[in-house]
Write a protein that holds these residues in place. Structure first.
Motif, PDB file in Angstrom:
ATOM      1  N   THR A 298       0.809  -1.220   0.000  1.00 32.98           N
ATOM      2  CA  THR A 298       0.000   0.000   0.000  1.00 32.98           C
ATOM      3  C   THR A 298       0.843   1.272   0.000  1.00 32.98           C
ATOM      4  O   THR A 298       0.319   2.367   0.196  1.00 32.98           O
ATOM      5  N   GLU A 299       2.149   1.136  -0.232  1.00 31.57           N
ATOM      6  CA  GLU A 299       3.020   2.313  -0.176  1.00 31.57           C
ATOM      7  C   GLU A 299       2.570   3.385  -1.164  1.00 31.57           C
ATOM      8  O   GLU A 299       2.187   3.101  -2.306  1.00 31.57           O
ATOM      9  N   LEU A 300       2.657   4.633  -0.714  1.00 30.04           N
ATOM     10  CA  LEU A 300       2.260   5.784  -1.518  1.00 30.04           C
ATOM     11  C   LEU A 300       3.492   6.577  -1.931  1.00 30.04           C
ATOM     12  O   LEU A 300       4.356   6.863  -1.098  1.00 30.04           O
ATOM     13  N   HIS A 301       3.557   6.949  -3.194  1.00 27.46           N
ATOM     14  CA  HIS A 301       4.678   7.745  -3.703  1.00 27.46           C
ATOM     15  C   HIS A 301       4.183   9.103  -4.196  1.00 27.46           C
ATOM     16  O   HIS A 301       4.791   9.706  -5.079  1.00 27.46           O
ATOM     17  N   ASP A 302       3.093   9.571  -3.605  1.00 30.70           N
ATOM     18  CA  ASP A 302       2.473  10.807  -4.076  1.00 30.70           C
ATOM     19  C   ASP A 302       2.253  11.768  -2.910  1.00 30.70           C
ATOM     20  O   ASP A 302       2.801  11.581  -1.815  1.00 30.70           O
ATOM     21  N   ASP A 303       1.438  12.787  -3.136  1.00 36.09           N
ATOM     22  CA  ASP A 303       1.175  13.791  -2.102  1.00 36.09           C
ATOM     23  C   ASP A 303       0.492  13.182  -0.881  1.00 36.09           C
ATOM     24  O   ASP A 303       0.696  13.662   0.244  1.00 36.09           O
ATOM     25  N   ALA A 304      -0.316  12.144  -1.097  1.00 32.33           N
ATOM     26  CA  ALA A 304      -0.993  11.513   0.036  1.00 32.33           C
ATOM     27  C   ALA A 304       0.030  10.877   0.975  1.00 32.33           C
ATOM     28  O   ALA A 304      -0.085  10.982   2.208  1.00 32.33           O
ATOM     29  N   GLY A 305       1.047  10.227   0.403  1.00 36.20           N
ATOM     30  CA  GLY A 305       2.090   9.642   1.231  1.00 36.20           C
ATOM     31  C   GLY A 305       2.870  10.702   1.985  1.00 36.20           C
ATOM     32  O   GLY A 305       3.202  10.531   3.164  1.00 36.20           O
ATOM     33  N   GLU A 306       3.161  11.801   1.310  1.00 37.38           N
ATOM     34  CA  GLU A 306       3.886  12.885   1.969  1.00 37.38           C
ATOM     35  C   GLU A 306       3.043  13.518   3.073  1.00 37.38           C
ATOM     36  O   GLU A 306       3.562  13.917   4.122  1.00 37.38           O
TER      37      GLU A 306
END
Length: 427
Positions: free
Chosen positions: A279-287
């Motif tokens: 489920t890793e996020l590499h976008d603004d949501a992850g940041e």
């Protein structure tokens, strides 16, 4: 009275320190049973923040006996740095007890850990370079040094010499590094020996006698289920047993005396180091999750990888550990989102998996299947009961509970000790 294990149900950093501290005033002993100074707990008491790496978080509760169990590997310099730091802030550390059978991290294993990780390059594991893995390897290879060895200089020198017969060859011929001498290593290990002596005892006997007296023993894991050397995402794991089974082997308390297993899960998911993370996020949501949740390692300062809540992992952790209660932490970090995704299954090459895939390759290629829950905008840090939470936050908690395989008994709504919603009493 019970023996209770607190276990991380994801990849670590779930907030076990806060959960342990929440229970601390109602328990008599808090035991660290695995790992070393490669992980940390952050505990906030009032306006004071404490970062603990090697010491059990029960050290912050007056009258509670903190114990470093036989399953821990101990960097003695770090141990006394932490003790000195706490005592300088007025914390009494005199009740601390350290297992005579715990293994000690020598200088050559710190060197070996660092150069090995660099040598691996793109195949690196993501260790902290603190000598944890090589010391556990020595333990299994039966060339390790235990706390009790520090009180017999002749035996200590023999053991160091035996270990360095191999280690010096590896460091010099493979990594082009000079190994420390036997004398240098022995001298370093003996630096704190006499200061350490009053803390050392047979902690397994101590804890079983406490249970015989109807006292409550809390066993707190370092790292977490998905980092367990047997049950985690191998080889991207730690070198110890971070599950409920490890609580027994790392403390000397038999399984028949373990009454309750509390699994700690964040309302989202984080991971430090290498390895698969569906489920890793590499976008603004992850940041956003990283910034809002202050997701930086307590021990390393490394930014944590962030993703949405993974119910597949939670169900796996519930099964492997026999979780009786979950504590859901950092629910407040999700405040302000319009909707909140939750991973309910994986898609692997067109095949749906509702449970953890049996092999690592499938897990590595798993694509999360999401359900979307409505978000909330209200500040929840003042909530102390379920009724205080906004309707959508309650919906989220209920949905996650139904997906995860055990009841949610407490909810973290802020970083402070008292910022917790208690649904069911844990002790």
């Amino acid at each position: 009275m019970p023996a209770i294990a607190i276990i991380g149900a994801q990849w670590g950093d779930e907030g076990k320190g806060k959960a342990t501290d929440l229970l601390g005033s109602r328990v008599d002993y808090v035991v660290k049973f695995n790992g070393g100074n490669n992980a940390g707990h952050t505990v906030v008491i009032g306006d004071e923040k404490y970062a603990l790496h090697l010491l059990p978080s029960g050290i912050l509760t007056p009258g509670c006996t903190p114990v470093i169990g036989n399953g821990v590997v101990v960097d003695i310099d770090v141990l006394f740095e932490e003790i000195d730091g706490l005592e300088a802030r007025g914390v009494d550390t005199s009740l601390l007890r350290v297992s005579a059978s715990a293994h000690v991290i020598p200088d050559y294993n710190r060197s070996l850990d660092k150069v090995t990780e660099r040598f691996l390059g793109s195949r690196r594991i993501g260790t902290t370079g603190r000598g944890i893995g090589p010391t556990y390897a020595d333990k299994m290879n039966r060339i390790g040094i235990r706390v009790q060895d520090l009180f017999d200089e002749k035996i200590l020198a023999q053991k160091v010499e035996g270990a360095l017969d191999l280690k010096s060859q590896v460091l010099a011929k493979i990594y082009n590094r000079r190994a420390p001498s036997v004398e240098q290593t022995v001298e370093e290990l003996l630096t704190h020996a006499e200061r350490l002596r009053p803390y050392v005892c047979d902690t397994g006997l101590l804890l079983n006698q406490a249970l015989d007296r109807s006292e409550t023993v809390l066993l707190e894991a370092g790292q977490a289920t998905l980092l367990d050397v047997d049950h985690g995402t191998y080889p991207f794991v730690t070198s110890s047993s971070a599950t409920a089974g490890g609580a027994c082997t790392g403390s000397g308390i038999p399984p028949t005396r373990l009454d309750q297993v509390i699994g700690i899960v964040k309302a989202y998911t984080t991971r430090v180091g290498e390895g698969p993370f569906p489920t890793e996020l590499h976008d603004d949501a992850g940041e956003h999750l990283r910034t809002t949740g202050a997701e930086f390692g307590t021990t390393t300062g490394r930014p944590r990888r962030c993703g949405w809540y993974d119910a597949v992992i939670a169900r796996y952790a519930a099964r492997v550990n026999g979780v009786t209660d979950f504590v859901l932490t950092k629910l407040d970090v999700l405040t302000g989102l319009e909707r909140v995704p939750v991973c309910v299954a994986y898609d692997v090459d067109g095949v749906r998996h509702d449970e953890m895939p049996v092999n690592q390759s499938d897990f590595h290629h798993a694509v999360p299947v999401y359900e979307y829950l409505p978000g909330w905008q209200e500040d929840i840090s003042g909530a102390r009961s379920l009724a205080d939470l906004p309707a959508n936050a309650r919906t989220y908690v209920t949905a996650v509970e139904e997906m995860s395989g055990a009841r949610i008994s407490a909810i973290g709504v802020g970083p402070k000790r008292d910022e917790t919603v208690v649904v069911h009493e844990l002790v």
